[in-house]
Design a protein around this motif. Structure first.
Motif, short mmCIF file in Angstrom:
data_model
loop_
_atom_site.label_atom_id
_atom_site.label_comp_id
_atom_site.label_asym_id
_atom_site.label_seq_id
_atom_site.Cartn_x
_atom_site.Cartn_y
_atom_site.Cartn_z
N ALA A 1 0.85 -1.19 0.00
CA ALA A 1 0.00 0.00 0.00
C ALA A 1 0.88 1.24 0.00
O ALA A 1 1.82 1.34 0.80
CB ALA A 1 -0.92 0.00 1.22
N VAL A 2 0.60 2.16 -0.90
CA VAL A 2 1.31 3.43 -0.99
C VAL A 2 0.32 4.55 -0.71
O VAL A 2 -0.73 4.62 -1.35
CB VAL A 2 1.94 3.63 -2.39
N THR A 3 0.64 5.40 0.25
CA THR A 3 -0.22 6.54 0.56
C THR A 3 0.60 7.82 0.50
O THR A 3 1.82 7.80 0.59
CB THR A 3 -0.85 6.41 1.95
N GLY A 4 -0.09 8.94 0.34
CA GLY A 4 0.59 10.23 0.25
C GLY A 4 0.90 10.60 -1.18
O GLY A 4 0.30 10.08 -2.13
N ASP A 5 1.86 11.50 -1.34
CA ASP A 5 2.24 11.93 -2.68
C ASP A 5 3.75 11.83 -2.83
O ASP A 5 4.44 11.29 -1.97
CB ASP A 5 1.75 13.37 -2.94
#
Length: 213
Positions: free
Chosen positions: A138-142
């Motif tokens: 899972a990748v979150t943010g920018d």
């Protein structure tokens, strides 16, 4: 613990050894399949050989594409990489494998070193489930501030031996071999991309978390 002191030539040699290790098995299977086609006229054996060649060629291609992105330059200095491309090469690594794989992320351009870090941490996650299982990314943010969370589940899951030290750039001997070079390289990329990596284990699940430093 002693800090690993590795010059660029040794780093290149060890990474090349790692890539060769990953592709030698499917390439060898292709050679075996071709030998069967040359020497055996039995229709069923030829069908088996063609299936083996096809499957192994796809596997070798997937591993090389993954290595190109995970270890290679993948563009000029300062280049960004689409997370969708990273997901595609990552999924290719787990076709017809003993590990089920999932990926959740926005479709954004990320700095190439951060994308390389995700892919290298996937390989660390693979090492945490030696008997197979599942890996969820899972990748979150920018691109500026982000977090990567990788959860691996499986029978006898555990934090890979020496992984925490290798990620930090330390071992008891101050050296690293071809077996540990990928994890050490992941730590190098994390530092270069301004990310901190932590590993934890609970029950049958190992979590790898990388956050912007």
């Amino acid at each position: 613990m002693a800090t690993i002191n590795l010059d660029s030539l040794d780093l290149a040699a060890l990474l090349c050894s790692r890539v060769c290790h990953d592709v030698i098995s499917p390439v060898g299977a292709i050679v075996n399949g071709l030998e069967v086609l040359e020497d055996d006229n039995d229709a069923s054996m030829r069908d088996f050989a063609l299936e083996l060649i096809s499957k192994s060629a796809k596997q070798a291609s997937a591993r090389l594409q993954f290595a190109r992105l995970a270890f290679g330059a993948a563009g000029s200095a300062g280049a960004s990489i689409d997370l969708g491309d990273a997901e595609q090469v990552a999924r290719g690594m787990f076709q017809d494998d003993k590990i089920s794989f999932s990926w959740t992320s926005p479709r954004l351009l990320f700095p190439k070193n951060r994308v390389k870090l995700i892919l290298n941490l996937i390989m660390v996650a693979v090492g945490s489930i030696p008997r197979g299982g599942s890996i969820a990314v899972a990748v979150t943010g920018d691109a500026e501030r982000c977090e990567f969370t990788l959860k691996s589940k499986g029978l006898n899951s555990r934090i890979p031996p020496h992984a925490e030290g290798l990620l930090a750039g330390d071992t008891e001997s101050g050296t690293v071999d071809a077996h540990g070079i990928q994890t050490y390289y992941a730590g190098m990329i994390a530092r270069a991309s301004g990310m901190k990596v932590a590993l934890s284990a609970e029950g049958d699940e190992v979590t790898i978390r990388a956050v912007t430093a």
